[in-house]
Design a protein around this motif. Sequence first.
Motif, PDB file in Angstrom:
ATOM      1  N   ILE A 132      25.995  -5.734   2.737  1.00  0.00           N
ATOM      2  CA  ILE A 132      26.981  -6.649   2.147  1.00  0.00           C
ATOM      3  C   ILE A 132      27.698  -7.361   3.290  1.00  0.00           C
ATOM      4  O   ILE A 132      28.285  -6.726   4.166  1.00  0.00           O
ATOM      5  CB  ILE A 132      27.986  -5.900   1.249  1.00  0.00           C
TER       6      ILE A 132
ATOM      7  N   CYS B 247      21.110   1.440  -4.505  1.00  0.00           N
ATOM      8  CA  CYS B 247      21.654   2.805  -4.526  1.00  0.00           C
ATOM      9  C   CYS B 247      22.839   2.913  -5.489  1.00  0.00           C
ATOM     10  O   CYS B 247      23.175   4.001  -5.950  1.00  0.00           O
ATOM     11  CB  CYS B 247      22.076   3.236  -3.120  1.00  0.00           C
ATOM     12  N   GLY B 248      23.519   1.815  -5.739  1.00  0.00           N
ATOM     13  CA  GLY B 248      24.617   1.811  -6.712  1.00  0.00           C
ATOM     14  C   GLY B 248      25.967   2.244  -6.161  1.00  0.00           C
ATOM     15  O   GLY B 248      26.955   2.286  -6.897  1.00  0.00           O
TER      16      GLY B 248
ATOM     17  N   CYS C 203      28.530   0.410   1.760  1.00  0.00           N
ATOM     18  CA  CYS C 203      27.090   0.130   1.647  1.00  0.00           C
ATOM     19  C   CYS C 203      26.334   0.814   2.788  1.00  0.00           C
ATOM     20  O   CYS C 203      26.542   0.496   3.963  1.00  0.00           O
ATOM     21  CB  CYS C 203      26.837  -1.372   1.680  1.00  0.00           C
ATOM     22  N   PRO C 204      25.444   1.758   2.497  1.00  0.00           N
ATOM     23  CA  PRO C 204      24.790   2.546   3.553  1.00  0.00           C
ATOM     24  C   PRO C 204      23.822   1.743   4.428  1.00  0.00           C
ATOM     25  O   PRO C 204      23.525   2.163   5.546  1.00  0.00           O
ATOM     26  CB  PRO C 204      24.037   3.634   2.765  1.00  0.00           C
ATOM     27  N   ILE C 205      23.356   0.616   3.937  1.00  0.00           N
ATOM     28  CA  ILE C 205      22.421  -0.167   4.762  1.00  0.00           C
ATOM     29  C   ILE C 205      23.100  -1.416   5.344  1.00  0.00           C
ATOM     30  O   ILE C 205      22.441  -2.306   5.872  1.00  0.00           O
ATOM     31  CB  ILE C 205      21.183  -0.580   3.921  1.00  0.00           C
TER      32      ILE C 205
ATOM     33  N   CYS D 191      28.086   0.730  -4.158  1.00  0.00           N
ATOM     34  CA  CYS D 191      29.125  -0.312  -4.237  1.00  0.00           C
ATOM     35  C   CYS D 191      29.648  -0.416  -5.667  1.00  0.00           C
ATOM     36  O   CYS D 191      30.848  -0.590  -5.900  1.00  0.00           O
ATOM     37  CB  CYS D 191      28.580  -1.650  -3.747  1.00  0.00           C
TER      38      CYS D 191
ATOM     39  N   CYS E 267      19.025  -4.920  -0.320  1.00  0.00           N
ATOM     40  CA  CYS E 267      19.704  -3.973  -1.215  1.00  0.00           C
ATOM     41  C   CYS E 267      18.699  -2.956  -1.777  1.00  0.00           C
ATOM     42  O   CYS E 267      17.639  -3.312  -2.287  1.00  0.00           O
ATOM     43  CB  CYS E 267      20.363  -4.742  -2.359  1.00  0.00           C
ATOM     44  N   THR E 268      19.051  -1.669  -1.675  1.00  0.00           N
ATOM     45  CA  THR E 268      18.162  -0.603  -2.146  1.00  0.00           C
ATOM     46  C   THR E 268      18.494  -0.151  -3.569  1.00  0.00           C
ATOM     47  O   THR E 268      17.890   0.805  -4.072  1.00  0.00           O
ATOM     48  CB  THR E 268      18.277   0.623  -1.223  1.00  0.00           C
TER      49      THR E 268
ATOM     50  N   PRO F 286      23.273  -4.718  -8.000  1.00  0.00           N
ATOM     51  CA  PRO F 286      24.705  -4.971  -8.193  1.00  0.00           C
ATOM     52  C   PRO F 286      25.003  -6.469  -8.280  1.00  0.00           C
ATOM     53  O   PRO F 286      24.399  -7.266  -7.554  1.00  0.00           O
ATOM     54  CB  PRO F 286      25.344  -4.365  -6.934  1.00  0.00           C
TER      55      PRO F 286
END
Length: 323
Positions: free
Chosen positions: A314, A272-273, A309-311, A275, A269-270, A292
């Motif tokens: 999840i 990024c917020g 989620c861009p990466i 989610c 998890c980066t 998160p």
Amino acid sequence: MSGCTGVSAGGAAPPREERVGVMVRVRFHGRGGHGVKTASRIVGTAAFLAGYQVQDSPVYGAERRGAPVTAFTRISGKPVLERGPIQSPDLIVIADETLLEDPVAGVLAGQEAASAVFVNAESAEGLAEKYSIRPEIIALDITGRTLEALGRASALSAGIGAAAARLTGLVSAEQLEEAGREELAHAGVLEDMIKKNVALAREIYAEVPAVTIHRGGPVAAEAAAPEMRTVAYDSPTRGAPSVIAPGNAELRQTGAWRVEMPVIDYDRCTRCGLCFVRCPDGAIALDDDGYPVIDYDHCKGCMICQQICPIHGIEIKKETEAW
Ligand code: SF4
Ligand code: SF4
């Protein structure tokens, strides 16, 4: 085949010319999959075909089959400028009797102003006492009739729409049929099923009495134009939805609806917020480090967080595995 039962039934509503100055407000309650949204559209379209100005709109809770759904139809001889939920309905239409047991659904809210309550039930007997219903009650087993006519007990839109349309006393059987055909075709229902639905609607229309709408609220033609407001920018931590009071989110343990569970891979998890921002139920919070954290009591398993989620951080787990 069960007949229509009611505590009492008044005569037909006054002709349209006498009703141009009032608005009839119908509020529908059902569950996801019952078709109350389509029922409200059928009533609205039928009234439009009868020459009225109409407005219909549904309100969904969580997007889930079985979750409570409310729909509103306003019918008037003048432009319908009123907006928002109907708080004081003239007719309350309840597609699922079990909703009367649900303290959160609020199906009887504003019943003081209503002229009648329609319940999808075998009989009106005892309902007034059991649920403290004060307006007159009309009951008909729409579920049983739908099962008989269509071979399935859900998709009650034609039957519920027909009962509601008749109760208003504002539309003819022909207008109801045309509206039913149009709305069911719009909903993608196949032709042979449309014919069965329309035949059922015709039967139910003939059985349900029109009630006297005692009040019919004044139209809001003179309502002031809404004031324009500039909405200030809020950071995601302030602007994103959150499960907070007031409201009934705490009472709704939507986590019990979940069949799949989102699980965050904190090693990847980066922060990024995204989610957190996109969860429609505000079921994701950020911890002190900005990571998160999912509130599994309220996460209903829609998997929007997983898709956003861009990466791809999840994971989806089957509920049985996850617990
Ligand atoms: S699956 Fe994700 S987006 Fe959907 S309710 Fe749960 S936490 Fe929110
Ligand atoms: S969207 Fe993915 S990467 Fe971004 S905060 Fe959520 S879990 Fe972490």
